[in-house]
Design a protein around this motif. Structure first.
Motif, short mmCIF file in Angstrom:
data_model
loop_
_atom_site.label_atom_id
_atom_site.label_comp_id
_atom_site.label_asym_id
_atom_site.label_seq_id
_atom_site.Cartn_x
_atom_site.Cartn_y
_atom_site.Cartn_z
N LEU A 239 0.71 -1.26 -0.13
CA LEU A 239 0.05 0.11 -0.05
C LEU A 239 0.83 1.34 -0.03
CD1 LEU A 239 -2.85 0.83 0.00
CD2 LEU A 239 -2.67 0.94 2.67
N ALA A 240 1.91 1.13 0.74
CA ALA A 240 2.73 2.17 0.81
C ALA A 240 3.49 2.58 -0.33
CB ALA A 240 3.89 2.16 1.86
N ARG A 241 3.84 1.44 -1.27
CA ARG A 241 4.49 1.42 -2.35
C ARG A 241 3.57 2.15 -3.50
NH1 ARG A 241 8.71 -1.34 -5.34
NH2 ARG A 241 8.22 -1.44 -7.44
N THR A 242 2.16 1.87 -3.44
CA THR A 242 1.15 2.12 -4.55
C THR A 242 0.92 3.56 -4.31
OG1 THR A 242 -0.38 1.20 -3.38
CG2 THR A 242 0.54 -0.13 -5.02
N ILE A 243 1.05 4.14 -3.12
CA ILE A 243 0.72 5.47 -2.55
C ILE A 243 1.75 6.49 -2.31
CG2 ILE A 243 -0.41 6.72 -1.06
CD1 ILE A 243 -2.29 4.60 -0.21
N GLU A 264 11.55 21.65 -18.52
CA GLU A 264 12.17 20.47 -18.73
C GLU A 264 11.56 19.57 -17.60
OE1 GLU A 264 15.87 21.11 -15.61
OE2 GLU A 264 15.78 22.50 -17.13
N VAL A 265 10.61 19.55 -17.07
CA VAL A 265 10.16 18.79 -16.14
C VAL A 265 8.59 17.94 -16.64
CG1 VAL A 265 8.64 18.30 -13.89
CG2 VAL A 265 10.88 20.07 -14.01
N GLN A 266 9.00 16.75 -16.76
CA GLN A 266 7.77 15.95 -17.24
C GLN A 266 7.06 15.53 -15.94
OE1 GLN A 266 6.60 15.58 -20.21
NE2 GLN A 266 8.20 16.93 -21.26
N VAL A 267 5.87 16.11 -15.80
CA VAL A 267 5.12 15.52 -14.48
C VAL A 267 4.49 14.07 -14.83
CG1 VAL A 267 3.34 16.01 -12.69
CG2 VAL A 267 4.62 17.71 -13.52
N PRO A 268 4.67 12.99 -14.12
CA PRO A 268 4.22 11.76 -14.58
C PRO A 268 2.78 11.70 -14.47
CG PRO A 268 5.20 11.52 -12.21
CD PRO A 268 5.60 12.83 -13.08
N ARG A 269 2.00 11.17 -15.43
CA ARG A 269 0.57 11.30 -15.69
C ARG A 269 -0.08 9.83 -15.07
NH1 ARG A 269 -1.73 15.21 -18.62
NH2 ARG A 269 -3.72 13.97 -18.97
N LEU A 270 0.63 9.12 -14.91
CA LEU A 270 -0.01 7.85 -14.36
C LEU A 270 -1.13 7.42 -15.12
CD1 LEU A 270 0.74 8.67 -10.81
CD2 LEU A 270 2.19 7.39 -12.13
N PRO A 271 -1.22 7.01 -16.36
CA PRO A 271 -2.21 6.80 -16.91
C PRO A 271 -3.19 5.46 -16.67
CG PRO A 271 -0.35 6.39 -18.62
CD PRO A 271 -0.13 6.95 -17.25
N SER A 272 -2.24 4.40 -16.00
CA SER A 272 -2.76 3.33 -15.41
C SER A 272 -3.62 3.24 -14.39
CB SER A 272 -1.62 2.11 -15.63
OG SER A 272 -0.84 2.48 -14.45
N ARG A 273 -3.25 4.35 -13.47
CA ARG A 273 -4.21 4.67 -12.37
C ARG A 273 -5.43 5.27 -12.52
NH1 ARG A 273 -0.38 4.13 -7.64
NH2 ARG A 273 -2.07 4.60 -6.50
N ARG A 274 -6.46 4.54 -11.94
CA ARG A 274 -7.69 5.02 -12.13
C ARG A 274 -8.37 5.36 -10.76
NH1 ARG A 274 -6.42 5.62 -16.36
NH2 ARG A 274 -7.00 4.32 -18.34
N ASP A 275 -7.54 5.72 -10.03
CA ASP A 275 -7.84 6.19 -8.51
C ASP A 275 -7.58 7.69 -8.25
OD1 ASP A 275 -5.12 6.22 -8.43
OD2 ASP A 275 -5.05 4.53 -6.70
N GLY A 278 -4.07 8.85 -9.34
CA GLY A 278 -3.94 8.86 -10.89
C GLY A 278 -4.56 10.53 -11.38
N LEU A 279 -6.06 10.58 -10.56
CA LEU A 279 -6.51 12.02 -10.98
C LEU A 279 -5.80 13.16 -10.50
CD1 LEU A 279 -10.08 11.36 -9.74
CD2 LEU A 279 -9.41 11.21 -11.97
N LEU A 280 -4.93 12.97 -9.51
CA LEU A 280 -4.02 14.12 -8.95
C LEU A 280 -2.79 14.16 -9.86
CD1 LEU A 280 -2.78 15.93 -6.81
CD2 LEU A 280 -1.86 14.02 -5.65
#
Length: 524
Positions: A239-243, A264-275, A278-280
């Protein structure tokens, strides 16, 4: 303002962490799960209660057996007591001792039969048993268990060596006593007075089975607890790893953006996260892209401003420097006209630039209200006609029915939008031309059209004319009459009102441009 500050402080109090504020998220997750496991570990306290119940039950059992044996011995013939004692020992698995009225031991079942228990020496046992006893001792300390006195066979076995026997003889009721053997197993004794013969019976046993039962239950509980702890820790780490990991990545990216490295910053979009994470992530990514676009637009705007200001300043500087050298009054008047034009041009540029630069900020803070575009346009045309219109251009407005063209917006900015479009149409119209304005309802939108009779807009520049400082002026117009910001400001106002703006050729005239604005209808 005070209400907003109070609301913000209330939200901060709701989201604030008290005693765990300095803990990392991983630590909090582990702490919550381990706390739940600690509640499960409270089963060891239950085992102590369970052991106490077993001992109490055994004390009552031995007391009952001792009373029955005493009654049997009391009723038996003296010459039959030795035989009966051996039989009762085998049936009850107790060591039975009988003391006469003077306190001397007269009967002992171990003298007529085999011993019923053996007190083990802890020093001679294997390390596993020593470890078990150490664990017993540790758990007793944790749960605060009572510690019985140690059991020792008296050097001189008389009635006076057994307090429970003295009490039973004195009170006439069975008395029990709990002691602990050298290996920490319970030793239970019960004494019963025999009133017919004046003797006293003492029954003792080493209840080793109670320890085995408690240890077996503790082993089962320990295995379950170990499995649950392992599973809980693994799940907590997962849980800690996924959060925590994605949040840490987002925090680092936001920190780099804060340091001014937005490009130069690419903020990760985490497309696979639907929680929610991921929205954040996607919200932060979109925010950083918007910030990057805003920075690029600001820099481009600053560069354009610099470029646009240099031209009139260069012209003004050249005219002023030349004015000092020219003696001809006619030439001096011409140079002064150039200076005046450049000053007016600079004033117009600075005014439009200031308006364009603060437009977004003002619109973001504006409170929208219902605006009837029909009434607004009718009032603007009346004021414009009173002031007079260049080149005798006429204005025509097809006023819609009352309440038809109603939108939500900022009145002053919508006024500026219409003025800019009308000014643009007038500047491109020929002398005596006609500018048509119309506002109609089309479904959930209000459509505003501004038509002129000018040359129209070429298809390849229909997007470019809405950019800042992009100016395509009609032939014969004096240079510098417009800043090139009018249509850009109009587009910004339309987009701030969730609308669209476009330009196309007129379909009802051989020449001319038609600007079309679509705005959402105000909900009643």
């Amino acid at each position: 303002m005070a209400w907003g500050i109070a609301l913000r402080r209330s939200e901060e109090r709701e989201l604030a962490l008290m005693w765990s504020a300095r803990w990392s998220l991983t630590t909090r997750i582990l702490a919550v799960n381990i706390f739940a496991l600690a509640m499960l570990a409270g089963g060891f306290f239950y085992l102590d209660s369970y052991r106490s119940q077993l001992i109490d039950a055994r004390l009552d059992e031995v007391a009952v057996q001792a009373r029955l044996i005493a009654e049997a011995l009391d009723a038996a013939q003296p010459d039959r007591q030795h035989v009966l004692l051996e039989q009762l020992e085998q049936a009850s698995d107790l060591r039975l001792r009988v003391y006469d009225a003077g306190g001397a031991r007269v009967l002992d079942s171990w003298l007529v039969g085999p011993p019923t228990y053996v007190l083990r020496d802890p020093d001679e046992e294997a390390w596993q048993r020593k470890a078990a006893r150490a664990l017993d001792r540790a758990i007793d300390i944790v749960v605060g268990a009572d510690r019985p006195e140690r059991f020792n066979e008296p050097a001189r076995d008389t009635l006076s060596a057994w307090p429970e026997a003295l009490a039973a003889k004195k009170e006439g009721i069975p008395e029990t006593r709990l002691r602990r053997a050298p290996d920490r197993t319970p030793v239970i004794s019960a004494a019963v007075a025999m009133p017919d013969t004046g003797m006293t019976l003492l029954a003792t046993t080493n209840a080793r089975d109670i320890v085995r039962i408690v240890r077996a239950e503790r082993l089962r509980l320990g295995i379950v607890l170990a499995m649950v702890i392992t599973l809980s820790v693994l799940l907590s780490l997962f849980l800690a790893r996924t959060i925590v990991r994605p949040l840490r990545r987002l925090a680092r990216a936001a920190h780099r953006v804060r340091l001014g490295r937005a490009r130069e910053v690419q903020v990760p979009r985490l497309p696979s996260r639907r929680d929610e994470i991921g929205l954040l992530a996607r919200a932060l990514s979109d925010m950083s892209l918007a910030l990057r676009q805003r920075i690029d637009a600001t820099e481009a705007f600053a560069a354009d401003v610099t470029h646009e200001l240099k031209n009139p300043l260069a012209s003004l500087r050249s005219a002023v420097e030349t004015l000092e050298k020219v003696k001809d009054p006619a030439l001096q008047d011409q140079l002064l006209d150039v200076v005046r034009d450049d000053v007016h041009r600079l004033d117009r540029l600075i005014t439009d630039i200031a308006d364009a630069s603060r437009l977004d900020a003002e619109l973001s803070r504006a409170r929208f209200e219902t605006i009837d575009l029909g009434q607004m346009i009718e009032g603007l045309i009346a004021q414009r006609e009173k002031r007079g219109i260049d080149a005798d251009v006429r204005l025509a407005f097809a006023r819609p029915h009352a309440g038809t063209a109603v939108v939500l917006g900022d009145g002053s900015r919508l006024t500026r939008l219409i003025e800019n479009l009308v000014d643009n149409a007038i500047s491109f119209s020929p002398p005596g031309g006609l500018v048509k304005i119309a506002a109609t309802r089309d479904g959930d939108e209000v459509v505003l059209r501004v038509d002129d009779e000018g040359p129209g807009v070429a298809p390849d520049v229909r997007e470019a004319i809405f950019k800042r400082f992009h100016s395509i002026r009609p032939e014969g117009e004096a240079f510098g009459q417009h800043s090139g910001l009018g249509l850009a400001i109009a587009k910004a106002i339309v987009e701030a009102h969730n609308g669209t703006i476009m330009v196309e050729d007129r379909d009802d005239a051989p020449t001319g441009a038609r600007f079309i604005i679509r705005l959402p209808v105000a909900e009643r």
